[in-house]
Write an enzyme that holds these catalytic residues in place. Sequence first.
Site, PDB file in Angstrom:
ATOM      1  N   ARG A 199      49.271  48.956  46.786  1.00  0.00           N
ATOM      2  CA  ARG A 199      49.943  48.244  47.886  1.00  0.00           C
ATOM      3  C   ARG A 199      51.343  48.792  48.139  1.00  0.00           C
ATOM      4  O   ARG A 199      52.260  48.036  48.496  1.00  0.00           O
ATOM      5  CB  ARG A 199      50.023  46.733  47.613  1.00  0.00           C
ATOM      6  CG  ARG A 199      48.721  46.097  47.188  1.00  0.00           C
ATOM      7  CD  ARG A 199      47.587  46.368  48.137  1.00  0.00           C
ATOM      8  NE  ARG A 199      46.341  45.719  47.715  1.00  0.00           N
ATOM      9  CZ  ARG A 199      45.177  45.923  48.324  1.00  0.00           C
ATOM     10  NH1 ARG A 199      45.071  46.761  49.346  1.00  0.00           N
ATOM     11  NH2 ARG A 199      44.098  45.310  47.909  1.00  0.00           N
ATOM     12  N   ASN A 241      47.657  45.632  37.311  1.00  0.00           N
ATOM     13  CA  ASN A 241      46.312  46.118  36.999  1.00  0.00           C
ATOM     14  C   ASN A 241      46.498  47.319  36.090  1.00  0.00           C
ATOM     15  O   ASN A 241      46.911  48.384  36.532  1.00  0.00           O
ATOM     16  CB  ASN A 241      45.563  46.511  38.273  1.00  0.00           C
ATOM     17  CG  ASN A 241      45.310  45.307  39.155  1.00  0.00           C
ATOM     18  OD1 ASN A 241      44.893  44.251  38.674  1.00  0.00           O
ATOM     19  ND2 ASN A 241      45.589  45.442  40.442  1.00  0.00           N
ATOM     20  N   LYS A 320      48.382  40.260  33.653  1.00  0.00           N
ATOM     21  CA  LYS A 320      47.395  39.725  34.597  1.00  0.00           C
ATOM     22  C   LYS A 320      46.090  39.653  33.814  1.00  0.00           C
ATOM     23  O   LYS A 320      45.512  40.689  33.467  1.00  0.00           O
ATOM     24  CB  LYS A 320      47.282  40.671  35.785  1.00  0.00           C
ATOM     25  CG  LYS A 320      46.163  40.358  36.775  1.00  0.00           C
ATOM     26  CD  LYS A 320      46.212  41.298  37.978  1.00  0.00           C
ATOM     27  CE  LYS A 320      45.070  41.059  38.942  1.00  0.00           C
ATOM     28  NZ  LYS A 320      45.130  41.928  40.136  1.00  0.00           N
ATOM     29  N   GLU A 324      40.633  39.319  38.832  1.00  0.00           N
ATOM     30  CA  GLU A 324      40.208  40.507  39.568  1.00  0.00           C
ATOM     31  C   GLU A 324      39.783  41.641  38.633  1.00  0.00           C
ATOM     32  O   GLU A 324      40.155  42.799  38.814  1.00  0.00           O
ATOM     33  CB  GLU A 324      41.311  40.968  40.526  1.00  0.00           C
ATOM     34  CG  GLU A 324      41.653  39.893  41.567  1.00  0.00           C
ATOM     35  CD  GLU A 324      42.690  40.311  42.596  1.00  0.00           C
ATOM     36  OE1 GLU A 324      43.503  41.198  42.291  1.00  0.00           O
ATOM     37  OE2 GLU A 324      42.683  39.734  43.699  1.00  0.00           O
ATOM     38  N   ARG A 357      50.655  35.748  34.420  1.00  0.00           N
ATOM     39  CA  ARG A 357      50.422  35.409  35.827  1.00  0.00           C
ATOM     40  C   ARG A 357      49.364  34.317  35.994  1.00  0.00           C
ATOM     41  O   ARG A 357      48.346  34.307  35.291  1.00  0.00           O
ATOM     42  CB  ARG A 357      50.036  36.666  36.616  1.00  0.00           C
ATOM     43  CG  ARG A 357      51.193  37.648  36.666  1.00  0.00           C
ATOM     44  CD  ARG A 357      50.855  38.897  37.411  1.00  0.00           C
ATOM     45  NE  ARG A 357      51.030  38.783  38.839  1.00  0.00           N
ATOM     46  CZ  ARG A 357      50.147  39.185  39.739  1.00  0.00           C
ATOM     47  NH1 ARG A 357      48.980  39.676  39.358  1.00  0.00           N
ATOM     48  NH2 ARG A 357      50.404  39.091  41.018  1.00  0.00           N
ATOM     49  N   LYS A 398      52.375  32.886  42.123  1.00  0.00           N
ATOM     50  CA  LYS A 398      52.603  33.319  43.505  1.00  0.00           C
ATOM     51  C   LYS A 398      53.094  32.132  44.325  1.00  0.00           C
ATOM     52  O   LYS A 398      52.621  31.012  44.122  1.00  0.00           O
ATOM     53  CB  LYS A 398      51.320  33.883  44.116  1.00  0.00           C
ATOM     54  CG  LYS A 398      50.926  35.224  43.531  1.00  0.00           C
ATOM     55  CD  LYS A 398      49.831  35.917  44.346  1.00  0.00           C
ATOM     56  CE  LYS A 398      49.445  37.226  43.644  1.00  0.00           C
ATOM     57  NZ  LYS A 398      48.538  38.067  44.417  1.00  0.00           N
ATOM     58  N   ASP A 403      47.463  34.228  48.636  1.00  0.00           N
ATOM     59  CA  ASP A 403      47.839  35.599  48.296  1.00  0.00           C
ATOM     60  C   ASP A 403      48.819  36.199  49.303  1.00  0.00           C
ATOM     61  O   ASP A 403      48.443  37.099  50.051  1.00  0.00           O
ATOM     62  CB  ASP A 403      46.565  36.457  48.220  1.00  0.00           C
ATOM     63  CG  ASP A 403      46.802  37.777  47.513  1.00  0.00           C
ATOM     64  OD1 ASP A 403      47.921  37.977  47.010  1.00  0.00           O
ATOM     65  OD2 ASP A 403      45.871  38.596  47.462  1.00  0.00           O
ATOM     66  N   GLU A 431      52.260  43.926  51.960  1.00  0.00           N
ATOM     67  CA  GLU A 431      50.799  44.070  51.993  1.00  0.00           C
ATOM     68  C   GLU A 431      50.168  43.361  53.190  1.00  0.00           C
ATOM     69  O   GLU A 431      49.364  43.949  53.914  1.00  0.00           O
ATOM     70  CB  GLU A 431      50.208  43.519  50.690  1.00  0.00           C
ATOM     71  CG  GLU A 431      48.691  43.546  50.683  1.00  0.00           C
ATOM     72  CD  GLU A 431      48.097  43.058  49.363  1.00  0.00           C
ATOM     73  OE1 GLU A 431      48.845  42.729  48.446  1.00  0.00           O
ATOM     74  OE2 GLU A 431      46.852  43.010  49.279  1.00  0.00           O
ATOM     75  N   GLU A 547      53.856  36.541  62.530  1.00  0.00           N
ATOM     76  CA  GLU A 547      52.920  35.411  62.381  1.00  0.00           C
ATOM     77  C   GLU A 547      52.221  35.122  63.715  1.00  0.00           C
ATOM     78  O   GLU A 547      51.023  34.829  63.747  1.00  0.00           O
ATOM     79  CB  GLU A 547      53.706  34.177  61.918  1.00  0.00           C
ATOM     80  CG  GLU A 547      52.844  32.964  61.683  1.00  0.00           C
ATOM     81  CD  GLU A 547      53.668  31.703  61.392  1.00  0.00           C
ATOM     82  OE1 GLU A 547      54.865  31.664  61.740  1.00  0.00           O
ATOM     83  OE2 GLU A 547      53.091  30.759  60.831  1.00  0.00           O
TER      84      GLU A 547
HETATM   85  C1  GCU Z   1      46.448  41.050  45.817  1.00  0.00           C
HETATM   86  C2  GCU Z   1      46.449  42.532  46.024  1.00  0.00           C
HETATM   87  C3  GCU Z   1      46.018  43.294  44.820  1.00  0.00           C
HETATM   88  C4  GCU Z   1      46.816  42.823  43.607  1.00  0.00           C
HETATM   89  C5  GCU Z   1      46.724  41.328  43.463  1.00  0.00           C
HETATM   90  C6  GCU Z   1      47.617  40.780  42.368  1.00  0.00           C
HETATM   91  O1  GCU Z   1      45.144  40.575  45.712  1.00  0.00           O
HETATM   92  O2  GCU Z   1      45.624  42.846  47.115  1.00  0.00           O
HETATM   93  O3  GCU Z   1      46.199  44.646  45.060  1.00  0.00           O
HETATM   94  O4  GCU Z   1      46.359  43.445  42.461  1.00  0.00           O
HETATM   95  O5  GCU Z   1      47.142  40.716  44.658  1.00  0.00           O
HETATM   96  O6  GCU Z   1      48.597  40.110  42.709  1.00  0.00           O
HETATM   97  O7  GCU Z   1      47.376  40.972  41.199  1.00  0.00           O
END
Ligand code: GCU
Length: 715
Positions: A199, A241, A320, A324, A357, A398, A403, A431, A547
């Site tokens: 991103r 990630n 994290k 995901e 997170r 967040k 998101d 993003e 927006e």
């Molecule tokens: C969003 C984003 C991802 C990122 C994720 C996160 O989903 O698209 O690229 O890894 O947030 O905050 O971990």
Amino acid sequence: MPVIPPDVAPDVHPAWLPPEAFRAVGSRHTLVSGDGPLVDTVFGEVERACAGHGGAVRRATDEPDARPADLVLALTPALPAADRRPDDVREPIAASDTDPDAVPAAQVDLDAVRAAHVDLAGAALGAEGFALTRHGQVTVVLADAPAGLLYGLFQVVRLGEAAFGPECPVRVHRPALGRRMLDHWDNVDPHPVMGQVERGYAGGSIFWRDGRPRRDRARARAYARLLAACGVNAVAVNNVNVHATEARLLTDRLDDVAEIADELRPYAIRVHLSVTFAAPVVLDGLPTADPLDDAVRTWWAEATRRVYARIPDFGGYLVKADSEGQPGPFSYGRDHADGANLLAEALAPYGGVVHWRAFVYNHRQDWRDRSTDRARAAFDHFAPLDGRFRDNVILQVKHGPMDFQAREPVSPVIAAMPGTRLAVEFQVTQEYTGQQRHVCYLAPWWSEVLRYRPWGDGGRSVADVAADGGDLVAVSNVGDDRFWTGHPLAQANLYAFGRLAWEPGLTPEAVLDEWIDLTFDPARSTGPALLRRTLHEVMDDSWRTYERYTAPLGVGFMVRPGHHYGPDVDGYEYTPWGTYHFADRDGLGVDRTRATGTGFTGQYPPPWSQVYESLDECPDELLLFFHHVPYDHVLHSGKTVIQHIYDSHFDGVREVEETVGRWQRLAGLIDPDVHARVTERLTEQLRCAREWRDQVNAYFHRKSGTPDAHHRPLH
Ligand code: GCU
């Protein structure tokens, strides 16, 4: 030894620290008093400024020069003993009584410091605070600790000539948030899909390239300097990630992290590292990463010991987990308190923290299943764990429940965990807000979030909650682009994040003014008023403009899946990601009420649980986040939902067209390179905004069959 400010390649834009920003300081005589590496940085900064602007700087230990200082930057522990006592009752020598020709310079300096110190009346400034005053002809910055002196210097830089105006009483500045942190989603190895920076919209990483450390020391140092000047004090150097190569930063590639830490340290920035929860397995072949396994605990303790042996001021880990596809404690039947506490225990002996997170949700959802609501997930996972986290765990939430959309409600997790330290996470990288091709000044959005009061009027704000032992964190928007942020105006977002983390009550307009003054040197512009006015016109409302031409009324997404740029109304509608708008021929929006929907509104304390539940009370801008309504539902604005969709999309594009016209006026008033880059980006923004308008309007026209009341083309 003064620390020499970095010399970056000449084509790298200086952002908010061009040499001109130092004119007021650099043209004066300055005295720096105190010792230590950060004081050396302060001295080096002033020395560089003086070399460019004709002033002079000396240290208290040097021979006094012939004239008193105009600016004194002093650590209180470095003051003569009598001046340090809070109960000091000696009358200061008022500068007006002082004839600088008759009194030795050092005496004048000391008198000013003494006066400032008496005014301070023993107030503790803390590890990062400073006091600023102007007494007689001398501007004085006092700090109890070296970082405060550095922040004090940058405050004087920000004030420019105003720092050397009439006398002013002592004012104490302390950061509201103890940690003001940027997370880099930078990969060491370029990811096959996400690239070098996940991103990232500003080129490659300033830290890593093609699997190796970048080793552009000047660039890293210059970055640290920019961050210190807006108040940021911590950086996580790799993506949340964590892939195979990045996992090794914790162990055999720790030296790479240490190198970065060495470049950031002179500007008071501590380094943090994203780690994988599976590290004991993937790095050392342990059979498990179970947080309650003794061998796993020993592994983390030993790995962490080695980190601190190499980087004694290391900040901590960022994780994290179970999100995901990242590994986490769920694999072992443990919960997130078990997982976070494992790492916290390893970090505790060294004063480190773990940022854990809360972005945990089911990303393999069945779109047919309307009962699963991604917005609920963080609260459902974490609220029951309140009180179970060690005190060096900071739960990183967040700011919204989904998101980083252009509009979301505030995450209910922020009000749900009184027994847990919380970090609120923003996304400076754009993003979902135009990817640094669109101008989108985000400070108004963040400011709204920070001022939001989860318990209603009179209750504490989000900023208060975060300040109470927590942090403000944001995903960085910086890359190796020569303007740092791709879009030159996106520099303002980075600057604003730091400033709001230091002082959440600042208005977005005031922050923008600071940024304009530093970056564009209006004093030297031939049209300073036009410059300032135009930048405000282009930026102040740009988030709301964005927006208007994208997803309506808080429903979110409608972006192209994967890269998330540009419109695709149904792009995510039948996917496993949990991001739906549920539009049909009759209406749209997500029913998150307790009465008939997912019950998400019940995660808020009153009064918001009631406000969001009620169709009558729910704010227009969040209507479709909370409710599924027919197209002819009438908003508080008096318009129907469908007419609002048409109107806001036409308005948004018209505003971008106006922005393009306004920007032309600045040709010749600012750096031609900046002007050209922004012009190029605006061309794309206008194209994309029209695409958004036409796709969204056509889509809802076709679904609803409702014509536009103003007969504009809907395609
Ligand atoms: C969003 C984003 C991802 C990122 C994720 C996160 O989903 O698209 O690229 O890894 O947030 O905050 O971990």
